[in-house]
Design an enzyme around this catalytic site. Structure first.
Site, PDB file in Angstrom:
ATOM      1  N   GLY A 161       0.734  -1.085   0.109  1.00 57.86           N
ATOM      2  CA  GLY A 161       0.071  -0.141   0.191  1.00 57.86           C
ATOM      3  C   GLY A 161       0.830   1.304   0.170  1.00 57.86           C
ATOM      4  O   GLY A 161       0.554   2.039  -0.740  1.00 57.86           O
ATOM      5  N   ALA A 162       1.725   1.496   0.926  1.00 54.25           N
ATOM      6  CA  ALA A 162       2.443   2.814   1.112  1.00 54.25           C
ATOM      7  C   ALA A 162       3.418   3.000  -0.222  1.00 54.25           C
ATOM      8  O   ALA A 162       3.353   4.175  -0.818  1.00 54.25           O
ATOM      9  CB  ALA A 162       3.277   2.648   2.371  1.00 54.25           C
TER      10      ALA A 162
ATOM     11  N   PRO B 288       9.368   7.822   9.840  1.00 51.60           N
ATOM     12  CA  PRO B 288       9.840   6.939  10.715  1.00 51.60           C
ATOM     13  C   PRO B 288       8.770   6.700  12.216  1.00 51.60           C
ATOM     14  O   PRO B 288       8.763   5.721  12.806  1.00 51.60           O
ATOM     15  CB  PRO B 288      11.189   7.427  11.389  1.00 51.60           C
ATOM     16  CG  PRO B 288      11.208   9.000  10.921  1.00 51.60           C
ATOM     17  CD  PRO B 288      10.378   9.027   9.716  1.00 51.60           C
TER      18      PRO B 288
ATOM     19  N   GLY C   3       7.678  -1.851   1.524  1.00 55.55           N
ATOM     20  CA  GLY C   3       6.616  -2.100   2.597  1.00 55.55           C
ATOM     21  C   GLY C   3       7.292  -2.499   3.916  1.00 55.55           C
ATOM     22  O   GLY C   3       8.473  -2.649   3.882  1.00 55.55           O
TER      23      GLY C   3
ATOM     24  N   GLY D 130       4.963  -2.890   7.104  1.00 59.78           N
ATOM     25  CA  GLY D 130       3.994  -3.173   7.971  1.00 59.78           C
ATOM     26  C   GLY D 130       3.744  -4.673   8.545  1.00 59.78           C
ATOM     27  O   GLY D 130       3.359  -5.108   9.359  1.00 59.78           O
ATOM     28  N   GLU D 131       4.249  -5.724   7.502  1.00 57.59           N
ATOM     29  CA  GLU D 131       4.256  -7.190   7.585  1.00 57.59           C
ATOM     30  C   GLU D 131       5.344  -7.615   7.949  1.00 57.59           C
ATOM     31  O   GLU D 131       5.668  -8.775   8.563  1.00 57.59           O
ATOM     32  CB  GLU D 131       3.497  -7.778   6.271  1.00 57.59           C
ATOM     33  CG  GLU D 131       2.239  -7.111   6.033  1.00 57.59           C
ATOM     34  CD  GLU D 131       1.342  -7.890   5.030  1.00 57.59           C
ATOM     35  OE1 GLU D 131       2.000  -8.639   4.136  1.00 57.59           O
ATOM     36  OE2 GLU D 131       0.135  -7.801   4.584  1.00 57.59           O
TER      37      GLU D 131
END
Length: 734
Positions: free
Chosen positions: A513-514, A621, A691, A693-694
């Protein structure tokens, strides 16, 4: 715009706004309660009615009759819509089981009716009066028993189901040191805070839907198929989402029931799934059984590595692709991976944060520790020895950027790894102390992503894209991207997300996504910059956007003055070339954990955690760290508490609420430290980011399991590592 050559110097590299620790621009809305979530939207002129779902009481079978007479007579009831009323319906592209429609029952709590009433309490009471006559059928609910009938699917989410390089069997047989073990991970629930919720309102044949969706365009398309209407007649909005973790990637039944209920009631209807429905009606992470074999020379060099995994789902469903990281993470000339799918009549399995890698690393990274012990090597050293800078299955394809060894070395130094000690030798009172490590890996994925950027005559830059923010910080990093590209401060940027009237974005999921959405905003800003310079008669090649001004040569014009009374617009979609084919793009990290285990009870407490992450340029960050510590917390749950318990007789998850399905709380989580490696990846995108987040989840659970072994000498290979799996070995240690 098409990204098909590595990024060179561009306006993002200024890092005046991008890369800076800017607080979330949506934070104040959320902390003051002014952010409107799906269930909270309302129109005072047309008050909403309430819909309450009725779920199937059997896991497999047929509905013979649904008696709604008593429900319709109940106080406040406006309408009752049953699955028999709507009949067979087209199934969305991303749904394995039918959401609603027809007489066939495919899993427990499959939605079979919705009761609409003036109040929530009236709808719930009336729903309990719906009587259903079923013909139940025998189902298969036990993965262990179903494995013998498992099959090889056509693919694993687009990747080959199996892979082979060299002669694994011969290399494993001839290896000086070998390991062969089986590891198991359980079914898990997303358990996000905000339930699946929707409000539907019809205006003639046009539907407006406020919902909680990670992927606006996917939902819109699948909802159109399910309802049998033109996609262009559906307006879908999801500006704020209270957590998703993959559970809101695909259309869910709350949206469908709200739409049918609103049509029948002839007024807006809101539906929120009760918590038990979120376990049994929506998707979950499927359980796995994994067999890992590793062969190595005495010096620690891996010569053979094999990883097989079995998972289950509805007929024609999804694999839990738990072997994919093993194809890429460590060197070894002889390799084999295989995945098989068993047919289960449980609720639908599908993506949950880091699908594939999260459960795969829960197994692989224990196996790496076990192999290091057999070789007499430090676990960090063993991983470093087997690093690779090329795809082990395709040596001609290098990694775009890989610094796993840097993560491991910096993490070990920061964490104080050298004081680790042998298993069962460190003790503080009743607590046995241990430390553990695991590598983190997650592929870098990108999807096409569009955006529209407007400039008005007051110098305000407005970004419009159907991108969503599931608590990840999308609003903020998108604003930072636009501010950097247009040379303005953050207070001059407005961001509007989660609306199907806006250009189609990548959406939120898969760690794509980002990077994807900000790249789409970058492309739209390039178009806007071109429109501005063309209007001003500037050379777009040397124009500088800075400090609210546009400069070219010795001319300088205020940005606001270039817009004119009508304003200017730039719109584009970032498309992707073949750089992912020529270079393997992945993210890497290392997790270090210290635990204490009570010598009498087997209770495990996390004492401290460290994550070192290498994921390209970090766009912000603050928001990135928030993602990583949230993922680390999720890894604690995966290691110690989270398991959907299957009733293998009746085919349901019995602990289907937050009282029985235990997730970590604040008291479970100690100090967490996150370090980001200073790097960029020009192969990834014009943002040179990836990415994050995962990646923060991948490997955490294994690091905890390895720390527990270091503390106690008891090796647990089946998650979660509950005290019953430890207590039998503790008296000897104690």
């Amino acid at each position: 715009m098409k990204f098909d050559t590595p990024a060179t110097t561009n306006p993002i590299d200024q890092l005046k706004v991008v890369g800076q620790p800017i607080q979330r621009i949506d934070g104040q809305l959320k902390t003051t309660g002014r952010a409107m979530y799906a269930y909270e939207w309302h129109d005072q002129t047309t008050p909403c009615a309430y819909g309450y779902p009725v779920g199937a009481a059997v896991a497999k079978g047929q509905i013979n009759e649904i008696d709604v007479a008593a429900a319709k007579k109940s106080p406040g009831v406006i309408a009752v819509v049953t699955t028999l009323d709507v009949g067979e319906r087209g199934k969305g592209k991303f749904n394995t089981a039918n959401l609603f429609g027809g007489s066939k029952i495919q899993h427990y709590h499959q939605a079979i009716a919705v009761v609409v009433a003036e109040t929530f309490e009236q709808a719930r009471a009336a729903a309990a009066l719906v009587k259903v006559d079923y013909t139940a059928e025998e189902g298969v609910f036990d993965l262990t028993a179903a494995v013998r009938d498992s099959v090889k699917p056509k693919d694993a989410g687009g990747a080959p189901t199996d892979s082979a390089v060299g002669d694994f069997d011969a290399a494993f047989r001839e290896a000086a040191v070998t390991l062969e073990e089986t590891y198991k991970t359980p079914d898990q629930s997303h358990s996000m805070m905000e339930p699946h919720a929707s409000i539907a309102a019809w205006d003639g044949d046009e539907l407006t839907l406020w919902t909680s969706s990670q992927m606006i365009d996917w939902w819109r398309s699948d909802l159109a198929t399910t309802l049998g209407v033109d996609k262009e007649k559906i307006h879908l909005m999801s500006p704020f989402i209270g957590g998703g973790f993959g559970g809101k990637l695909f259309l869910r039944v709350d949206a469908v029931l709200a739409a049918f209920g609103a049509k029948a009631a002839k007024r807006p209807v809101k539906v929120a799934l009760p918590r038990p429905f979120m376990a049994n009606n929506t998707t979950h992470r499927p359980a796995t059984s994994q067999r890992i074999r590793i062969g190595a020379e005495k010096n620690g060099k891996i010569t053979a590595i094999g990883h097989e995994s079995w998972s289950g789902d509805q007929p024609g469903g999804q694999l839990e692709a738990a072997t994919l990281q093993t194809r890429l993470l460590y060197a070894g000339e002889n390799r084999m991976t295989a995945m098989r799918l068993a047919t289960l009549d449980l609720p639908e399995g599908n993506a949950m944060r880091a699908p594939g890698e999260a459960p795969g690393l829960m197994a692989l990274e224990i196996a790496m520790d076990e192999m290091a012990e057999k070789l007499g090597l430090d676990p960090v050293e063993f991983r470093i020895i087997n690093d690779t800078q090329v795809d082990p299955e395709k040596p001609e394809r290098p990694f775009s950027h890989r610094d796993l060894n840097g993560c491991l070395k910096l993490g070990a130094e920061t964490f104080g790894w050298n004081g680790r000690g042998k298993p069962g030798t460190r003790r503080e009172g009743n607590w046995l102390i241990g430390t553990g490590v695991a590598a983190a890996f997650r592929n870098n994925m990108v999807l096409p992503s569009g955006a529209r950027v407007r400039l008005d005559n007051e110098g305000i830059v407005t970004v419009e894209t159907d991108m969503t923010d599931i608590g990840t910080g999308s609003y903020t990093i998108i604003a930072q991207t636009a501010a950097e590209m247009m040379g303005v401060t953050m207070d001059k940027v407005a961001v509007q997300l989660g609306d199907s009237r806006f250009p189609v974005s990548a959406g939120s999921g898969g760690q794509f996504g980002a990077n994807s959405s900000t790249s789409g905003v970058y492309a739209a800003c390039v178009k806007l910059r071109e429109a501005i310079t063309q209007k001003l008669g500037f050379n777009s090649e040397d124009a500088v956007f800075e400090g609210g001004q546009v400069r070219s040569g010795n001319r300088s014009v205020p940005l606001a003055g270039s817009a004119g009374p009508e304003g200017l617009v730039g719109e584009d979609t970032m498309q992707w070339g073949n750089l992912t084919e020529t270079h393997q793009q992945s993210t890497f990290g290392a997790h270090f954990v210290e635990v204490g285990v009570d010598v009498a009870t087997g209770e495990t407490r996390i004492r401290r955690m460290l994550a070192v992450c290498a994921a390209g340029r970090i766009l912000n960050p603050i928001t990135a760290r928030s993602q990583v510590i949230g993922a680390m917390t999720m890894g604690v749950g995966g290691a110690l508490t989270e398991e959907l318990a299957v009733d293998t007789r009746r085919g349901l998850f019995v602990n289907h609420d937050l009282a029985g399905y235990e997730v970590p709380v604040h008291a479970d989580i100690p100090h967490q430290e996150v370090i980001f490696m200073d790097e960029t990846d020009p192969m990834s995108s014009p943002m040179k980011a990836k990415g994050i987040g995962e990646l923060g989840l991948c490997g955490v659970s294994a690091a905890i399991a390895n720390a527990i072994y270091n503390a106690t000498g008891v090796r647990a290979r089946h998650y979660p590592v509950t005290l019953d799996k430890l207590i039998g070995g503790l008296p000897e240690v104690a």
